[in-house]
Each structure stands twice: as C-alpha cells, then as structure tokens.
Design a protein around this motif. Structure first.
Motif, PDB file in Angstrom:
ATOM      1  N   THR A   1       0.813  -1.222   0.000  1.00  0.00           N
ATOM      2  CA  THR A   1       0.000   0.000   0.000  1.00  0.00           C
ATOM      3  C   THR A   1       0.842   1.267   0.000  1.00  0.00           C
ATOM      4  O   THR A   1       0.283   2.369  -0.032  1.00  0.00           O
ATOM      5  CB  THR A   1      -0.911   0.025   1.234  1.00  0.00           C
ATOM      6  OG1 THR A   1      -0.115  -0.133   2.423  1.00  0.00           O
ATOM      7  CG2 THR A   1      -1.940  -1.086   1.165  1.00  0.00           C
TER       8      THR A   1
ATOM      9  N   ARG B   1       0.505   6.450  -3.221  1.00  0.00           N
ATOM     10  CA  ARG B   1      -0.392   5.342  -2.860  1.00  0.00           C
ATOM     11  C   ARG B   1      -0.806   5.428  -1.401  1.00  0.00           C
ATOM     12  O   ARG B   1      -1.957   5.195  -1.047  1.00  0.00           O
ATOM     13  CB  ARG B   1       0.302   4.002  -3.135  1.00  0.00           C
ATOM     14  CG  ARG B   1       0.356   3.609  -4.587  1.00  0.00           C
ATOM     15  CD  ARG B   1       0.888   2.199  -4.727  1.00  0.00           C
ATOM     16  NE  ARG B   1       2.246   2.089  -4.179  1.00  0.00           N
ATOM     17  CZ  ARG B   1       2.857   0.944  -3.921  1.00  0.00           C
ATOM     18  NH1 ARG B   1       2.222  -0.202  -4.148  1.00  0.00           N
ATOM     19  NH2 ARG B   1       4.090   0.927  -3.443  1.00  0.00           N
ATOM     20  N   ALA B   2       0.145   5.772  -0.529  1.00  0.00           N
ATOM     21  CA  ALA B   2      -0.177   5.867   0.893  1.00  0.00           C
ATOM     22  C   ALA B   2      -1.132   7.030   1.159  1.00  0.00           C
ATOM     23  O   ALA B   2      -2.034   6.929   2.004  1.00  0.00           O
ATOM     24  CB  ALA B   2       1.101   6.023   1.700  1.00  0.00           C
TER      25      ALA B   2
ATOM     26  N   GLU C   1      -3.426   8.188  -0.861  1.00  0.00           N
ATOM     27  CA  GLU C   1      -4.761   7.761  -1.273  1.00  0.00           C
ATOM     28  C   GLU C   1      -5.373   6.807  -0.250  1.00  0.00           C
ATOM     29  O   GLU C   1      -6.582   6.836   0.005  1.00  0.00           O
ATOM     30  CB  GLU C   1      -4.685   7.087  -2.643  1.00  0.00           C
ATOM     31  CG  GLU C   1      -4.290   8.029  -3.778  1.00  0.00           C
ATOM     32  CD  GLU C   1      -4.139   7.299  -5.090  1.00  0.00           C
ATOM     33  OE1 GLU C   1      -4.208   6.037  -5.079  1.00  0.00           O
ATOM     34  OE2 GLU C   1      -3.925   7.956  -6.124  1.00  0.00           O
ATOM     35  N   LEU C   2      -4.545   5.967   0.331  1.00  0.00           N
ATOM     36  CA  LEU C   2      -5.042   4.988   1.296  1.00  0.00           C
ATOM     37  C   LEU C   2      -5.655   5.661   2.521  1.00  0.00           C
ATOM     38  O   LEU C   2      -6.706   5.245   3.007  1.00  0.00           O
ATOM     39  CB  LEU C   2      -3.903   4.057   1.733  1.00  0.00           C
ATOM     40  CG  LEU C   2      -4.273   2.954   2.719  1.00  0.00           C
ATOM     41  CD1 LEU C   2      -5.153   1.903   2.060  1.00  0.00           C
ATOM     42  CD2 LEU C   2      -3.009   2.296   3.284  1.00  0.00           C
TER      43      LEU C   2
ATOM     44  N   LEU D   1      -9.247   1.160   6.820  1.00  0.00           N
ATOM     45  CA  LEU D   1      -7.945   0.515   6.668  1.00  0.00           C
ATOM     46  C   LEU D   1      -8.027  -0.959   7.044  1.00  0.00           C
ATOM     47  O   LEU D   1      -7.411  -1.815   6.387  1.00  0.00           O
ATOM     48  CB  LEU D   1      -6.911   1.225   7.532  1.00  0.00           C
ATOM     49  CG  LEU D   1      -6.567   2.665   7.168  1.00  0.00           C
ATOM     50  CD1 LEU D   1      -5.593   3.251   8.176  1.00  0.00           C
ATOM     51  CD2 LEU D   1      -6.004   2.758   5.766  1.00  0.00           C
TER      52      LEU D   1
ATOM     53  N   ASP E   1      -9.508  -2.917   4.193  1.00  0.00           N
ATOM     54  CA  ASP E   1      -8.533  -3.125   3.121  1.00  0.00           C
ATOM     55  C   ASP E   1      -7.533  -4.208   3.510  1.00  0.00           C
ATOM     56  O   ASP E   1      -7.179  -5.075   2.696  1.00  0.00           O
ATOM     57  CB  ASP E   1      -7.801  -1.811   2.833  1.00  0.00           C
ATOM     58  CG  ASP E   1      -6.941  -1.885   1.585  1.00  0.00           C
ATOM     59  OD1 ASP E   1      -7.481  -1.636   0.489  1.00  0.00           O
ATOM     60  OD2 ASP E   1      -5.736  -2.223   1.697  1.00  0.00           O
TER      61      ASP E   1
END
Length: 363
Positions: free
Chosen positions: A129, A153-154, A156-157, A217, A220
């Motif tokens: 991620t 990416r982080a 967006e997470l 989180l 996911d």
C-alpha cells in the motif's frame, strides 16, 4: 469279555493318573521356565569386540557400504537452509475467519490465525500500500510506517488530498496481539500526526485520530489477508510476541472464590461475557453494565425443557429463571468475573457450571 474290551477298560482306569502326571510335569516346566531360558538382554554391555573378518587370502574384508546411503546436501537452494513450516494450529474457532469488531472508540480486525503467521502478512500489506515499515518490534507487536505524505499510494489509502505546503505529517501504526479466544489475532491500525519523521518506534496512541478511517484501513487489510491466505508464511521473529493467555481460571481457596480473570479493559470484557451468554444460549434476565452484573438462567438446556406430560399442554420451553448473578469487577487492568446463586432462587447451584462454560468459550 474280549481282550480288546479289557484293554479299553484298563486304559480308562489309568487315564486320570496319566492326566495328573502330565499336569505335574507341565507345572514343573512353567515354574522352572525362567531358569531354562537365559536372559541375554544385558550381555552386550560386557561383550568383547570380535576380530575383523578375513578372506581366504588372509586379508581383511572390504568395508561394506550402507544399503540406503544418505545423499549429501549442499548449495544455498537446498532444504538445509529452509525453515519447515510449522503445523497449522488453528481450528474452526470463529464462524468467520476475518471479523471487524468495535467496542466504544476501539476497532480491530479479529483473524482466525496465530500471530506468528499474521505478522509477515501485515508487513506485506504495508509494503504493497506504500506505507512501508520504518520501525517494528515483535516483542511489542507493533509496526510503524514511513511518513505517509511522501507516497502517492499511501496518501490515497488514508484519504489525504493534494499535497499542500506545511501540511501535517501522518504515519500509520499497526498493533498485533493474541486474541481473547485462543489461536486468534487482533489487529489494530492507527493513523497519527507527527511534527517530523520520528526515526524510532513511537508508543501506541490510545485515542484514535479517526475511527472511521481505521475501520476502512482494516477492511482493506482484511481483503489483502484473504487474497494471500494460501501464500501465508511464518515469522520466527514473531515468536517473541507474548503468548500468555488473556483469560485464566482462578481456582477457589480459603482466601478467594473461583473466578474467570480477563486481561482486558472493562468495556471489552463486558462485551465478551455478553457474547458468550448469547452464543451459548444462556438466557439473560437482567443486566446493568454500570453496576457490573448479569442475572442469567444457568441451568443446562435439558433442564430448561418441560417433560413430555407438561409439554403437551404448555409447549416445550420452560420460562427462564434467574438462577445466577454474574458480577464483573475491574482492578489493575483486569476484570474478575464471579458467579453466585441469585437472590430468591433456592434450586441447584450452577455457579461453577456457568463459569466453566464462560472460560471454555473464551479460552
């Protein structure tokens, strides 16, 4: 009388004597059997080494080769450098293998697997991620990510918008611990703000920054763990994580009564005890979380059934009766659960049975 008849009668008269003689001989042999057969089981201890065998030419015989020789093992890709996977110790403990649970402002992912197998999978998720793993400690059961702001990416997470000047820095911590129920793992994910890259593992922050984000989180992570379930590895380092049970049975003695001790905050312990009563079909007639008690019908299910005569007129189920009072007392981070006969109930005492069912379910 013929000679043949005379011989038959004579043999018949001597037959009992012959049988007696044979019995005496057999008994004598049995009594002396140990003496007739020598016990040689310890002779090897005093045996002398024999001379090596020689052929007809007087030369020693060549050394014989093993019938099943062991193949030499070498090279970095052989089994010699591979740690065999331990046996799967999990069992069908939960109805679902991945469950997100919450009590108050705390949320966690409950996984039906041991921490040693979940640890590397969580590290792999953080890498995939874009969070990365900047610091970790298997003894504390914690991982800490890199600064989230520096990875698209982080960002967006965790739901960060476009980068802005002087925006607060964010990182994510993961905490793994053995679950309340045996052979399970509880995982918490907690974003937190920092003023700079810490360069070390920070202590766990008790209060969540955003519980909704934490649960997103966890969902996911749950999907990732399910996708990677067949390829899950085992961490030897994670064996250092605490494996002490969080639920113990305290036996009664002269100074204290029997109790189930749960090493959880009070709200968590209350929720777990209530879950046991509901899943075990133990009727709850009254409860008060602030006062710390349940009134339950602790009788076995068979005792709560009517007999065949009364069920003909009144149905199968007997009306629940408050047979036991279950009390929860918090002290020094632990919750002690005791059981006693309910006021006004004069039937059998099911206190030990209720505590035993509670302990067996949790442990």
């Amino acid at each position: 009388m013929t000679d043949s008849n005379h011989n038959v009668m004579s043999c018949s008269r001597h037959l009992p004597r012959v049988r007696s003689l044979l019995s005496l001989v057999a008994a004598g042999l049995l009594a002396s059997g140990c003496g007739l057969i020598q016990d040689r089981s310890d002779n090897y201890a005093t045996a002398e080494q024999a001379d090596p065998l020689h052929g007809v030419d007087g030369e020693p015989l060549p050394r014989q080769r093993a019938a099943y020789p062991i193949r030499p093992v070498s090279g970095s890709g052989t089994m010699a450098n591979q740690v065999p996977r331990p046996p799967d110790l999990t069992s069908e403990i939960l109805d679902e293998n991945y469950v997100i649970e919450s009590v108050g402002d705390q949320s966690w992912l409950l996984v039906n697997d041991v921490p040693g197998r979940i640890w590397p999978a969580v590290a792999a998720w953080m890498t995939r991620t874009g969070l990365g793993v900047a610091s970790d400690s298997t003894q504390l059961g914690m991982m800490q990510s890199e600064i989230v702001n520096y990875s698209r990416r982080a960002r967006e997470l965790v739901g960060l918008d476009e980068a802005e000047a002087n925006e607060p820095l964010t990182l994510v911590q993961a905490r793994l611990a053995p679950g309340v129920r045996r052979k399970t793992t509880e995982i918490q994910l907690r974003p937190r703000l920092v003023t700079e890259a810490p360069g070390r593992l920070l202590s766990w922050q008790d209060e969540p920054m955003d519980q909704v984000l934490e649960e997103e989180l966890l969902r996911d992570l749950s999907r990732f763990l399910q996708e990677q379930e067949d390829n899950r590895s085992y961490s030897r380092a994670a064996l250092a994580m605490t494996s002490e049970p969080r639920v113990t049975m305290r036996q009664a003695d002269a100074g204290q009564e029997q109790a189930v001790v749960i090493e959880l905050p009070y709200d968590r312990a209350w929720t777990e005890v209530r879950r046991v009563f509901e899943d075990e079909n133990i009727p709850i007639l009254d409860l008060d979380q602030s006062a710390g008690y349940f009134l339950v019908d602790g009788r076995p299910a068979d005792d709560r059934q009517r007999n065949w005569f009364t069920s003909w007129f009144a149905g199968d189920e007997v009306e629940p009766v408050a047979t036991n009072r279950i009390e929860l007392v918090e002290d020094d981070g632990k919750v002690t659960v005791t059981a006693d006969r309910a006021d006004g109930y004069n039937g059998g005492n099911y206190s030990r049975s209720v505590l035993s069912r509670l302990y067996q379910y949790l442990y």
